[in-house]
Write an enzyme that holds these catalytic residues in place. Structure first.
Site, PDB file in Angstrom:
ATOM      1  N   VAL A  11       0.828  -1.212   0.000  1.00 45.43           N
ATOM      2  CA  VAL A  11       0.000   0.000   0.000  1.00 45.43           C
ATOM      3  C   VAL A  11       0.859   1.258   0.000  1.00 45.43           C
ATOM      4  O   VAL A  11       0.623   2.194  -0.772  1.00 45.43           O
ATOM      5  CB  VAL A  11      -0.957  -0.022   1.217  1.00 45.43           C
ATOM      6  CG1 VAL A  11      -1.618   1.327   1.424  1.00 45.43           C
ATOM      7  CG2 VAL A  11      -2.019  -1.090   1.000  1.00 45.43           C
ATOM      8  N   GLU A 151      -7.724   2.227   2.267  1.00 47.04           N
ATOM      9  CA  GLU A 151      -7.241   1.903   0.920  1.00 47.04           C
ATOM     10  C   GLU A 151      -8.032   0.720   0.362  1.00 47.04           C
ATOM     11  O   GLU A 151      -8.234  -0.269   1.050  1.00 47.04           O
ATOM     12  CB  GLU A 151      -5.742   1.555   1.011  1.00 47.04           C
ATOM     13  CG  GLU A 151      -5.100   1.247  -0.304  1.00 47.04           C
ATOM     14  CD  GLU A 151      -5.338   2.346  -1.332  1.00 47.04           C
ATOM     15  OE1 GLU A 151      -4.914   3.482  -1.108  1.00 47.04           O
ATOM     16  OE2 GLU A 151      -5.989   2.056  -2.350  1.00 47.04           O
ATOM     17  N   PHE A 152      -8.435   0.837  -0.902  1.00 49.58           N
ATOM     18  CA  PHE A 152      -9.224  -0.243  -1.520  1.00 49.58           C
ATOM     19  C   PHE A 152      -8.502  -0.874  -2.701  1.00 49.58           C
ATOM     20  O   PHE A 152      -9.104  -1.605  -3.480  1.00 49.58           O
ATOM     21  CB  PHE A 152     -10.579   0.297  -1.982  1.00 49.58           C
ATOM     22  CG  PHE A 152     -11.439   0.780  -0.844  1.00 49.58           C
ATOM     23  CD1 PHE A 152     -12.173  -0.111  -0.074  1.00 49.58           C
ATOM     24  CD2 PHE A 152     -11.488   2.119  -0.516  1.00 49.58           C
ATOM     25  CE1 PHE A 152     -12.950   0.332   0.988  1.00 49.58           C
ATOM     26  CE2 PHE A 152     -12.262   2.573   0.546  1.00 49.58           C
ATOM     27  CZ  PHE A 152     -12.994   1.675   1.306  1.00 49.58           C
ATOM     28  N   LEU A 153      -7.201  -0.574  -2.871  1.00 50.83           N
ATOM     29  CA  LEU A 153      -6.513  -1.099  -4.054  1.00 50.83           C
ATOM     30  C   LEU A 153      -6.526  -2.623  -4.061  1.00 50.83           C
ATOM     31  O   LEU A 153      -6.574  -3.263  -3.010  1.00 50.83           O
ATOM     32  CB  LEU A 153      -5.068  -0.596  -4.118  1.00 50.83           C
ATOM     33  CG  LEU A 153      -4.071  -1.009  -3.022  1.00 50.83           C
ATOM     34  CD1 LEU A 153      -3.532  -2.415  -3.222  1.00 50.83           C
ATOM     35  CD2 LEU A 153      -2.906  -0.027  -3.014  1.00 50.83           C
ATOM     36  N   ASN A 211     -14.750  -5.313   2.747  1.00 53.69           N
ATOM     37  CA  ASN A 211     -13.980  -6.555   2.583  1.00 53.69           C
ATOM     38  C   ASN A 211     -14.768  -7.764   3.076  1.00 53.69           C
ATOM     39  O   ASN A 211     -14.719  -8.839   2.475  1.00 53.69           O
ATOM     40  CB  ASN A 211     -12.638  -6.451   3.311  1.00 53.69           C
ATOM     41  CG  ASN A 211     -11.583  -5.817   2.428  1.00 53.69           C
ATOM     42  OD1 ASN A 211     -11.884  -5.372   1.313  1.00 53.69           O
ATOM     43  ND2 ASN A 211     -10.353  -5.760   2.900  1.00 53.69           N
ATOM     44  N   PHE A 252     -16.661 -11.206  -8.189  1.00 57.73           N
ATOM     45  CA  PHE A 252     -16.581 -11.974  -6.938  1.00 57.73           C
ATOM     46  C   PHE A 252     -17.588 -13.115  -6.882  1.00 57.73           C
ATOM     47  O   PHE A 252     -18.012 -13.530  -5.822  1.00 57.73           O
ATOM     48  CB  PHE A 252     -16.691 -11.047  -5.714  1.00 57.73           C
ATOM     49  CG  PHE A 252     -15.381 -10.375  -5.425  1.00 57.73           C
ATOM     50  CD1 PHE A 252     -14.565 -10.849  -4.416  1.00 57.73           C
ATOM     51  CD2 PHE A 252     -14.928  -9.328  -6.207  1.00 57.73           C
ATOM     52  CE1 PHE A 252     -13.336 -10.281  -4.182  1.00 57.73           C
ATOM     53  CE2 PHE A 252     -13.706  -8.745  -5.983  1.00 57.73           C
ATOM     54  CZ  PHE A 252     -12.903  -9.221  -4.965  1.00 57.73           C
ATOM     55  N   ALA A 255     -16.109 -19.238  -8.277  1.00 58.40           N
ATOM     56  CA  ALA A 255     -15.837 -20.249  -7.247  1.00 58.40           C
ATOM     57  C   ALA A 255     -14.346 -20.574  -7.247  1.00 58.40           C
ATOM     58  O   ALA A 255     -13.695 -20.555  -8.280  1.00 58.40           O
ATOM     59  CB  ALA A 255     -16.654 -21.497  -7.535  1.00 58.40           C
ATOM     60  N   GLY A 260      -7.810 -16.309   0.372  1.00 58.82           N
ATOM     61  CA  GLY A 260      -6.506 -16.084   1.001  1.00 58.82           C
ATOM     62  C   GLY A 260      -6.157 -14.619   0.918  1.00 58.82           C
ATOM     63  O   GLY A 260      -7.026 -13.764   0.748  1.00 58.82           O
ATOM     64  N   CYS A 263      -5.543  -9.514   3.181  1.00 53.87           N
ATOM     65  CA  CYS A 263      -6.630  -8.655   3.665  1.00 53.87           C
ATOM     66  C   CYS A 263      -7.878  -9.412   4.134  1.00 53.87           C
ATOM     67  O   CYS A 263      -8.257  -9.309   5.300  1.00 53.87           O
ATOM     68  CB  CYS A 263      -7.013  -7.650   2.577  1.00 53.87           C
ATOM     69  SG  CYS A 263      -5.709  -6.441   2.297  1.00 53.87           S
TER      70      CYS A 263
HETATM   71  P1  NAD Z   1       3.099  -4.628   4.142  1.00 54.07           P
HETATM   72  O1  NAD Z   1       3.399  -5.521   5.272  1.00 54.07           O
HETATM   73  O2  NAD Z   1       3.387  -5.032   2.748  1.00 54.07           O
HETATM   74  O3  NAD Z   1       3.872  -3.244   4.357  1.00 54.07           O
HETATM   75  C1  NAD Z   1       3.993  -2.575   5.577  1.00 54.07           C
HETATM   76  C2  NAD Z   1       5.379  -1.922   5.613  1.00 54.07           C
HETATM   77  O4  NAD Z   1       5.441  -1.018   6.699  1.00 54.07           O
HETATM   78  C3  NAD Z   1       6.515  -2.938   5.839  1.00 54.07           C
HETATM   79  O5  NAD Z   1       7.466  -2.803   4.801  1.00 54.07           O
HETATM   80  C4  NAD Z   1       7.091  -2.555   7.209  1.00 54.07           C
HETATM   81  O6  NAD Z   1       8.484  -2.773   7.304  1.00 54.07           O
HETATM   82  C5  NAD Z   1       6.749  -1.069   7.271  1.00 54.07           C
HETATM   83  N1  NAD Z   1       6.687  -0.495   8.612  1.00 54.07           N
HETATM   84  C6  NAD Z   1       6.061  -1.000   9.700  1.00 54.07           C
HETATM   85  N2  NAD Z   1       6.209  -0.144  10.749  1.00 54.07           N
HETATM   86  C7  NAD Z   1       6.923   0.914  10.300  1.00 54.07           C
HETATM   87  C8  NAD Z   1       7.396   2.125  10.906  1.00 54.07           C
HETATM   88  N3  NAD Z   1       7.140   2.422  12.178  1.00 54.07           N
HETATM   89  N4  NAD Z   1       8.117   2.973  10.146  1.00 54.07           N
HETATM   90  C9  NAD Z   1       8.373   2.687   8.847  1.00 54.07           C
HETATM   91  N5  NAD Z   1       7.954   1.572   8.217  1.00 54.07           N
HETATM   92  C10 NAD Z   1       7.235   0.692   8.942  1.00 54.07           C
HETATM   93  O7  NAD Z   1       1.578  -4.239   4.305  1.00 54.07           O
HETATM   94  P2  NAD Z   1       0.534  -3.818   3.136  1.00 54.07           P
HETATM   95  O8  NAD Z   1       0.058  -5.002   2.414  1.00 54.07           O
HETATM   96  O9  NAD Z   1       1.104  -2.674   2.386  1.00 54.07           O
HETATM   97  O10 NAD Z   1      -0.683  -3.309   4.036  1.00 54.07           O
HETATM   98  C11 NAD Z   1      -0.606  -2.126   4.791  1.00 54.07           C
HETATM   99  C12 NAD Z   1      -1.982  -1.820   5.332  1.00 54.07           C
HETATM  100  O11 NAD Z   1      -2.880  -1.537   4.232  1.00 54.07           O
HETATM  101  C13 NAD Z   1      -2.637  -2.943   6.123  1.00 54.07           C
HETATM  102  O12 NAD Z   1      -3.412  -2.403   7.157  1.00 54.07           O
HETATM  103  C14 NAD Z   1      -3.524  -3.616   5.100  1.00 54.07           C
HETATM  104  O13 NAD Z   1      -4.620  -4.279   5.688  1.00 54.07           O
HETATM  105  C15 NAD Z   1      -3.992  -2.430   4.283  1.00 54.07           C
HETATM  106  N6  NAD Z   1      -4.381  -2.758   2.919  1.00 54.07           N
HETATM  107  C16 NAD Z   1      -3.638  -3.634   2.183  1.00 54.07           C
HETATM  108  C17 NAD Z   1      -4.002  -3.913   0.865  1.00 54.07           C
HETATM  109  C18 NAD Z   1      -3.210  -4.891   0.033  1.00 54.07           C
HETATM  110  O14 NAD Z   1      -3.717  -5.286  -1.021  1.00 54.07           O
HETATM  111  N7  NAD Z   1      -2.017  -5.292   0.417  1.00 54.07           N
HETATM  112  C19 NAD Z   1      -5.125  -3.306   0.305  1.00 54.07           C
HETATM  113  C20 NAD Z   1      -5.839  -2.396   1.074  1.00 54.07           C
HETATM  114  C21 NAD Z   1      -5.463  -2.128   2.375  1.00 54.07           C
END
Ligand code: NAD
Length: 447
Positions: A11, A151-153, A211, A252, A255, A260, A263
Site C-alpha cells: 500500500v 485503501e481499496f486497491l 472486505n 466476486f 468459485a 486467502g 486482507c
Molecule cells: P506490508 O506488510 O506489505 O507493508 C507494511 C510496511 O510497513 C513494511 O514494509 C514494514 O516494514 C513497514 N513499517 C512498519 N512499521 C513501520 C514504521 N514504524 N516505520 C516505517 N515503516 C514501517 O503491508 P501492506 O500489504 O502494504 O498493508 C498495509 C496496510 O494496508 C494494512 O493495514 C492492510 O490491511 C492495508 N491494505 C492492504 C491492501 C493490500 O492489497 N495489500 C489493500 C488495502 C489495504
C-alpha cells in the site's frame, strides 16, 4: 503538497508512487533499511504491474524518495500517511495495531506546524481516536488532525485502482482536514459522487464492511459450487446467470479453493471481533470465517480423491502459489494449506508460480520449486491449478500429456474447458462443475 508515507509495503509504495505521479512531493519512510537501499538502487521489492516504471519516473522527476529517517521527513510534511501492516494477532485474531501506534509515537515528536495524519492502514473503528490520543500524549503542543482514508486497491491492478478509484473514502471530523484531503486527491479529477466524506469512525467501518461483504460473496458461490458437484450443475453457468442481475453483479462470483491474501482473512476476523466487543455480532461474517477456514483445509481432499483416495508416495504438481494472480504475495494463500495437507498425506510436491516462488519458499520446506509449468508437471501423478495466472489457460496440452506420469488434472480455478480436457485425454475435475455422479441426487418424484 509535501507528503510522507510511513511504510513502503504494497500500500505504501503504490500510494507513494501514485501520489508523486499526480504532482505531490513524496517521501516514503520504511524501517526496513535493506528495503530502502533496494528502492534507492532502483529495485522494487514487490511485484505489482507498472509499479517499477512509475517509481523510476517519479524518482527521476525528484518527486519521490525513500528513507529510514522518519523524524527527518515528517517535520516538513503537510500530510503524513500511515501505511503500515495490521496483521491478525495470532492469539485471538484481533487486528494487531502495534505498528500503527508505534508509527504514531515516532511521528509525534517530529511534527512541526499543522499536519494532517492520514490512516491508510486498515484499522478497527475507534483507532483514529487512539492515534490522536497517542500523538497528543507524546507531544502536547502538536497541531494535527487525524483522518481515516482506507485503501481499496487490489494487488495486481493497484495503480489503475488508484488512478480511477470506485470511491475515495475520507473520514474526517473537521472541515479543514476534509478540505486538505480533497486538495490531495484533486489532480485525479474524481467524480464528486465517488468522493465519500463521512465521520472518521464510519470510514474505518466502511473498509471492514466492504472486505467482509466481498469475502461473504465469494464464500457463497464456493458453497454453491459444492452443491453443484452434488446435483450435477455447473457453477460457472450458475454464477453467470446470477451475475447478470445488476443487483447481484458478476464480480466476486468465481468459485475457488477459498479466500486467502493479506486482507480478507484478517479483516473478516477483525470485524467479527469488533462486533463481538460491541455486543452486536455479525453472524454472516462469523460463518464466512468458519466456512473459509474449513474449505482451505478440505481442498487437498479433492486432489486425494482424484488420485483414487491416497497420495502416499505419489507426486503432485502445483501451478500457482500466490493468493491470486498478478502479485507475488503469498500471505494466507490457499496453496500453502493445500500443499501442507498433501505433504502430510504422504505426497511429494513440485510447484511453479510466475512471481511468488521466492516468498513461498520459506513456508514450504520439502517442495521442489520448478522454473516453469511444464517442469512442475513432469512425472506427476496429478496436476492441480491453484492460482488463476492467465498463462495456465494456454498450457500446451499435447506436451503436458507427455510430461505427466498420469493424466489427472484438478482445476481449482475452472480455467480450462472440461470438454477440451477430456478430448485431449486428461482426467479432469474442476470445481462445482457437476458430473461427479449424475445419479446421486434425484429431486422428489412427482406423484
Ligand atoms: P506490508 O506488510 O506489505 O507493508 C507494511 C510496511 O510497513 C513494511 O514494509 C514494514 O516494514 C513497514 N513499517 C512498519 N512499521 C513501520 C514504521 N514504524 N516505520 C516505517 N515503516 C514501517 O503491508 P501492506 O500489504 O502494504 O498493508 C498495509 C496496510 O494496508 C494494512 O493495514 C492492510 O490491511 C492495508 N491494505 C492492504 C491492501 C493490500 O492489497 N495489500 C489493500 C488495502 C489495504
Amino acid at each position: 503538497m509535501k507528503i510522507t508515507v510511513v511504510g513502503a509495503g504494497y500500500v505504501g509504495l503504490v500510494s507513494g508512487a501514485c501520489l508523486a505521479n499526480i504532482g505531490h512531493e513524496v517521501t516514503c519512510v520504511e524501517r526496513d533499511a535493506a528495503r530502502v537501499t533496494m528502492l534507492n538502487n532502483g529495485i522494487v521489492p514487490i511485484y505489482e504491474p507498472g509499479l517499477g516504471r512509475l517509481i523510476a519516473a517519479n524518482r527521476a522527476a525528484e518527486r519521490l524518495d525513500f528513507t529510514s529517517d522518519l523524524a527527518g521527513s515528517v517535520g516538513d510534511a503537510d500530510a503524513v500517511f500511515i501505511a503500515v501492516g495490521t496483521p491478525s494477532r495470532t492469539t485471538d485474531g484481533v487486528a494487531d495495531l502495534s505498528h500503527v501506534y508505534q508509527a504514531a509515537r515516532e511521528i509525534a515528536p517530529a511534527l512541526r506546524g499543522h499536519t494532517l495524519i492520514v490512516t491508510k492502514s486498515t484499522v478497527p473503528v475507534g483507532t483514529g481516536d487512539e492515534i490522536e490520543r497517542v500523538i497528543s500524549k507524546c507531544n502536547a503542543s502538536a497541531r494535527f488532525a487525524v483522518v481515516s482514508n482506507p485503501e481499496f486497491l487490489r494487488e495486481g491492478s493497484a495503480i489503475a485502482d488508484f488512478r480511477k478509484p470506485d470511491r475515495v473514502v475520507i473520514g474526517a471530523d473537521d472541515e479543514g482536514a476534509r478540505r486538505m484531503m480533497s486538495a490531495i486527491y484533486a489532480p485525479l479529477r474524481i467524480e464528486s459522487r465517488r468522493m465519500v466524506y463521512v465521520s472518521r469512525r464510519t470510514a474505518e467501518l466502511i473498509k471492514y464492511a466492504s472486505n467482509s461483504f466481498l469475502a461473504m460473496k465469494v464464500t457463497f458461490i464456493n458453497e454453491i459450487a459444492d452443491l453443484c458437484e452434488k446435483v450435477d450443475a455447473d457453477v460457472t453457468d450458475v454464477a453467470h446467470g446470477m451475475g447478470l442481475d445488476h443487483r447481484i453483479g458478476e464480480s466476486f462470483l468465481m468459485a475457488g479453493p477459498g479466500i486467502g491474501g493479506s486482507c480478507f482473512p484478517k479483516d473478516t476476523l477483525a470485524l467479527v471481533k469488533t462486533a463481538q466487543d460491541a455486543d452486536s455480532p455479525v453472524r454472516l461474517v462469523e460463518m464466512t470465517v468458519a466456512i473459509n477456514d474449513q474449505r482451505k483445509r478440505a481442498m487437498a481432499k479433492k486432489v486425494i480423491r482424484a488420485c483414487g483416495g491416497s497420495v502416499r508416495g505419489k507426486t503432485i504438481g502445483i501451478l500457482g502459489l500466490t493468493f491470486k494472480p498478478d502479485t507475488d504475495d503469498v500471505r494466507e494463500a490457499v496453496s500453502l494449506s493445500i500443499i501442507r495437507a498433501l505433504q502430510d498425506a504422504g505426497a511429494r510436491v513440485r510447484a511453479y508460480d510466475p512471481e511468488g516462488m521466492e516468498h513461498a519458499r520459506p513456508h514450504l520446506p520439502g517442495v521442489v520449486f520448478c522454473p516453469d509449468a511444464m517442469s512442475a508437471a513432469s512425472d506427476v501423478d496429478a496436476l492441480a491449478i491453484v492460482t488463476a495466472w492467465s498463462a495456465f489457460r494456454d498450457l500446451d496440452l499435447a506436451q503436458l500429456k507427455t510430461v505427466m506420469a498420469d493424466t489427472r488434472i484438478v482445476d481449482f480455478q475452472n480455467m480450462l474447458d472440461p470438454e477440451v480436457m477430456r478430448l485431449a485425454g486428461f482426467t479432469y475435475s474442476g470445481l462445482g462443475r457437476g458430473e461427479a455422479d449424475r445419479s446421486s441426487y434425484v429431486v422428489q418424484a412427482a406423484e
